[in-house]
Design a protein around this motif. Structure first.
Motif, PDB file in Angstrom:
ATOM      1  N   ILE A 150       0.899  -1.134  -0.009  1.00 55.55           N
ATOM      2  CA  ILE A 150      -0.062  -0.070   0.110  1.00 55.55           C
ATOM      3  C   ILE A 150       0.768   1.267   0.095  1.00 55.55           C
ATOM      4  O   ILE A 150       0.774   2.087  -0.722  1.00 55.55           O
ATOM      5  CB  ILE A 150      -0.871   0.030   1.422  1.00 55.55           C
ATOM      6  CG1 ILE A 150      -1.901  -1.030   1.286  1.00 55.55           C
ATOM      7  CG2 ILE A 150      -1.687   1.423   1.310  1.00 55.55           C
ATOM      8  CD1 ILE A 150      -3.076  -1.359   2.240  1.00 55.55           C
ATOM      9  N   GLU A 151       1.949   1.148   0.969  1.00 55.01           N
ATOM     10  CA  GLU A 151       2.727   2.360   0.672  1.00 55.01           C
ATOM     11  C   GLU A 151       3.530   2.668  -0.459  1.00 55.01           C
ATOM     12  O   GLU A 151       3.857   3.754  -0.913  1.00 55.01           O
ATOM     13  CB  GLU A 151       3.939   2.105   1.986  1.00 55.01           C
ATOM     14  CG  GLU A 151       3.432   2.334   3.422  1.00 55.01           C
ATOM     15  CD  GLU A 151       3.220   3.655   4.022  1.00 55.01           C
ATOM     16  OE1 GLU A 151       4.138   4.649   3.259  1.00 55.01           O
ATOM     17  OE2 GLU A 151       2.694   3.946   5.150  1.00 55.01           O
ATOM     18  N   HIS A 152       3.825   1.558  -1.033  1.00 60.00           N
ATOM     19  CA  HIS A 152       4.255   1.595  -2.444  1.00 60.00           C
ATOM     20  C   HIS A 152       3.377   2.086  -3.699  1.00 60.00           C
ATOM     21  O   HIS A 152       3.877   2.866  -4.521  1.00 60.00           O
ATOM     22  CB  HIS A 152       4.878   0.522  -2.865  1.00 60.00           C
ATOM     23  CG  HIS A 152       5.725   0.377  -4.308  1.00 60.00           C
ATOM     24  ND1 HIS A 152       6.812   0.826  -4.482  1.00 60.00           N
ATOM     25  CD2 HIS A 152       5.300  -0.044  -5.379  1.00 60.00           C
ATOM     26  CE1 HIS A 152       7.111   0.808  -5.744  1.00 60.00           C
ATOM     27  NE2 HIS A 152       6.320  -0.092  -6.329  1.00 60.00           N
ATOM     28  N   GLU A 153       2.379   1.882  -3.471  1.00 61.12           N
ATOM     29  CA  GLU A 153       1.081   2.139  -4.441  1.00 61.12           C
ATOM     30  C   GLU A 153       0.386   3.631  -4.125  1.00 61.12           C
ATOM     31  O   GLU A 153       0.165   4.311  -4.964  1.00 61.12           O
ATOM     32  CB  GLU A 153       0.166   1.247  -4.331  1.00 61.12           C
ATOM     33  CG  GLU A 153      -1.006   1.295  -5.324  1.00 61.12           C
ATOM     34  CD  GLU A 153      -0.432   0.872  -6.925  1.00 61.12           C
ATOM     35  OE1 GLU A 153      -1.101   1.422  -7.624  1.00 61.12           O
ATOM     36  OE2 GLU A 153       0.493   0.294  -6.853  1.00 61.12           O
ATOM     37  N   LEU A 154       0.197   4.054  -2.799  1.00 56.68           N
ATOM     38  CA  LEU A 154      -0.217   5.157  -2.533  1.00 56.68           C
ATOM     39  C   LEU A 154       0.644   6.174  -1.842  1.00 56.68           C
ATOM     40  O   LEU A 154       1.352   5.763  -1.256  1.00 56.68           O
ATOM     41  CB  LEU A 154      -1.688   4.840  -1.690  1.00 56.68           C
ATOM     42  CG  LEU A 154      -3.025   4.489  -2.221  1.00 56.68           C
ATOM     43  CD1 LEU A 154      -2.689   3.120  -2.903  1.00 56.68           C
ATOM     44  CD2 LEU A 154      -3.915   4.280  -1.126  1.00 56.68           C
ATOM     45  N   THR A 155      -0.002   7.684  -1.810  1.00 52.74           N
ATOM     46  CA  THR A 155       0.807   8.406  -1.046  1.00 52.74           C
ATOM     47  C   THR A 155       0.564   8.364   0.414  1.00 52.74           C
ATOM     48  O   THR A 155      -0.738   7.761   0.736  1.00 52.74           O
ATOM     49  CB  THR A 155       0.450   9.999  -1.542  1.00 52.74           C
ATOM     50  OG1 THR A 155      -0.763  10.053  -1.230  1.00 52.74           O
ATOM     51  CG2 THR A 155       0.758   9.932  -3.189  1.00 52.74           C
ATOM     52  N   LYS A 156       1.184   8.912   1.249  1.00 52.73           N
ATOM     53  CA  LYS A 156       0.620   8.981   2.656  1.00 52.73           C
ATOM     54  C   LYS A 156      -0.776   9.833   2.826  1.00 52.73           C
ATOM     55  O   LYS A 156      -1.308   9.176   3.681  1.00 52.73           O
ATOM     56  CB  LYS A 156       1.930   9.848   3.359  1.00 52.73           C
ATOM     57  CG  LYS A 156       3.010   8.900   3.706  1.00 52.73           C
ATOM     58  CD  LYS A 156       2.899   7.926   4.609  1.00 52.73           C
ATOM     59  CE  LYS A 156       4.113   7.505   5.145  1.00 52.73           C
ATOM     60  NZ  LYS A 156       4.131   6.128   5.899  1.00 52.73           N
ATOM     61  N   ASN A 157      -0.928  10.721   2.275  1.00 45.71           N
ATOM     62  CA  ASN A 157      -2.124  11.510   2.272  1.00 45.71           C
ATOM     63  C   ASN A 157      -3.405  10.641   2.062  1.00 45.71           C
ATOM     64  O   ASN A 157      -4.362  10.605   2.424  1.00 45.71           O
ATOM     65  CB  ASN A 157      -2.218  12.745   1.730  1.00 45.71           C
ATOM     66  CG  ASN A 157      -1.305  13.936   2.585  1.00 45.71           C
ATOM     67  OD1 ASN A 157      -1.091  13.618   3.655  1.00 45.71           O
ATOM     68  ND2 ASN A 157      -1.240  14.880   1.569  1.00 45.71           N
ATOM     69  N   GLU A 158      -3.028   9.705   0.969  1.00 45.56           N
ATOM     70  CA  GLU A 158      -4.264   8.966   0.218  1.00 45.56           C
ATOM     71  C   GLU A 158      -4.407   7.892   1.325  1.00 45.56           C
ATOM     72  O   GLU A 158      -5.663   7.395   1.801  1.00 45.56           O
ATOM     73  CB  GLU A 158      -3.817   8.197  -1.101  1.00 45.56           C
ATOM     74  CG  GLU A 158      -3.765   9.232  -2.264  1.00 45.56           C
ATOM     75  CD  GLU A 158      -3.242   8.721  -3.694  1.00 45.56           C
ATOM     76  OE1 GLU A 158      -3.792   9.314  -4.547  1.00 45.56           O
ATOM     77  OE2 GLU A 158      -2.465   7.981  -3.214  1.00 45.56           O
ATOM     78  N   ILE A 159      -3.472   7.403   2.231  1.00 41.45           N
ATOM     79  CA  ILE A 159      -3.810   6.327   2.916  1.00 41.45           C
ATOM     80  C   ILE A 159      -4.381   7.025   4.262  1.00 41.45           C
ATOM     81  O   ILE A 159      -5.136   6.164   4.724  1.00 41.45           O
ATOM     82  CB  ILE A 159      -2.365   5.897   3.291  1.00 41.45           C
ATOM     83  CG1 ILE A 159      -1.659   5.152   2.265  1.00 41.45           C
ATOM     84  CG2 ILE A 159      -2.629   4.845   4.516  1.00 41.45           C
ATOM     85  CD1 ILE A 159      -0.107   4.697   2.403  1.00 41.45           C
ATOM     86  N   LEU A 160      -3.980   8.203   4.556  1.00 44.56           N
ATOM     87  CA  LEU A 160      -4.639   8.688   5.693  1.00 44.56           C
ATOM     88  C   LEU A 160      -5.950   9.080   5.445  1.00 44.56           C
ATOM     89  O   LEU A 160      -6.877   8.942   6.150  1.00 44.56           O
ATOM     90  CB  LEU A 160      -3.744   9.995   6.154  1.00 44.56           C
ATOM     91  CG  LEU A 160      -4.080  10.603   7.573  1.00 44.56           C
ATOM     92  CD1 LEU A 160      -4.278   9.723   8.643  1.00 44.56           C
ATOM     93  CD2 LEU A 160      -3.228  11.997   7.586  1.00 44.56           C
TER      94      LEU A 160
END
Length: 225
Positions: A150-160
């Motif tokens: 997930i960290e490889h695919e999405l940005t931190k803000n998208e995850i948050l």
């Protein structure tokens, strides 16, 4: 000397077999994980809302209450308070907080009990979207592997953003938007600091310490901020 050579050879062979077995298991599990790119277009479940002719909400039908909000709509103080309790190193780690995970493992070894801790926001996103909540070592391992993906695919803000809209906060409220409306009758952007502090304390035990079920416990949790 011969016995020592035989022992050394057997030891190296055993270590090699263990390494190959672990590598093979990792390869198999990694290639059988869900496609995390689907998180970019995820459709969060919302209740059916019925409005009157003058656009007033009459009823909501559905088990889950959710009001999706963008990260820009969520007050920075609320985001910081939630990260302080759930994952204060969120913007520093790559999906797995090794220090936090190590503390959880040490706690398990020393007490023999599985306790909360060690799960980052990214790991919780992995669990909430792809895995069951059943506590097993296999699920935790999958959680870790998915967090890296997930960290490889999405940005931190998208995850948050996914986390803050998905997390359960008691009283059938999923996400901070629904929690603000259910507990205070406000949009999340209208919350004051005390209200944000209360919501920030809910992820620890949403059913037990929400202000409707247990106002005293909710107040004590909010006082931590």
């Amino acid at each position: 000397m011969k016995a020592l050579r035989v022992f050394t050879w057997l030891t190296i062979t055993l270590l090699l077999l263990i390494t190959l077995t672990i590598a093979g298991l990792l390869y198999y599990m990694t290639n059988n994980l869900p496609d995390v790119s689907t998180l970019r277009n995820v459709q969060l479940q919302e209740p059916l809302r019925i409005y009157s002719a003058d656009d007033k909400l009459i009823a909501e039908i559905g088990n889950k209450r959710r009001i999706p909000v963008s990260l820009a709509q969520i007050p920075k103080d609320l985001i910081n308070a939630i990260l302080a309790t759930e994952d204060h190193r969120f913007y520093q780690h790559n999906g797995v907080d090794i220090k936090g995970l190590a503390r959880a493992v040490i706690g398990l070894v020393t007490t023999g009990e599985k306790r909360q801790g060690g799960s980052t926001v990214t790991m919780q996103v992995a669990r909430n979207f792809f895995l069951s909540r059943k506590k097993t070592y296999l699920r935790k391992f999958n959680e870790i592997l998915l967090a890296f993906k997930i960290e490889h695919e999405l940005t931190k803000n998208e995850i948050l953003s996914l986390y803050l809209n998905k997390i359960y906060l008691g009283q059938r409220a999923y996400g901070v938007g629904a929690a603000a409306k259910i507990y205070y009758g406000k949009s999340v952007g209208e919350l004051n600091l005390a209200e944000m502090a209360m919501i920030a304390g809910l992820p620890q035990a949403p059913s037990a310490i929400n202000p409707i079920y247990n106002p005293k416990a909710a107040k004590n949790a909010a006082a931590m901020f």
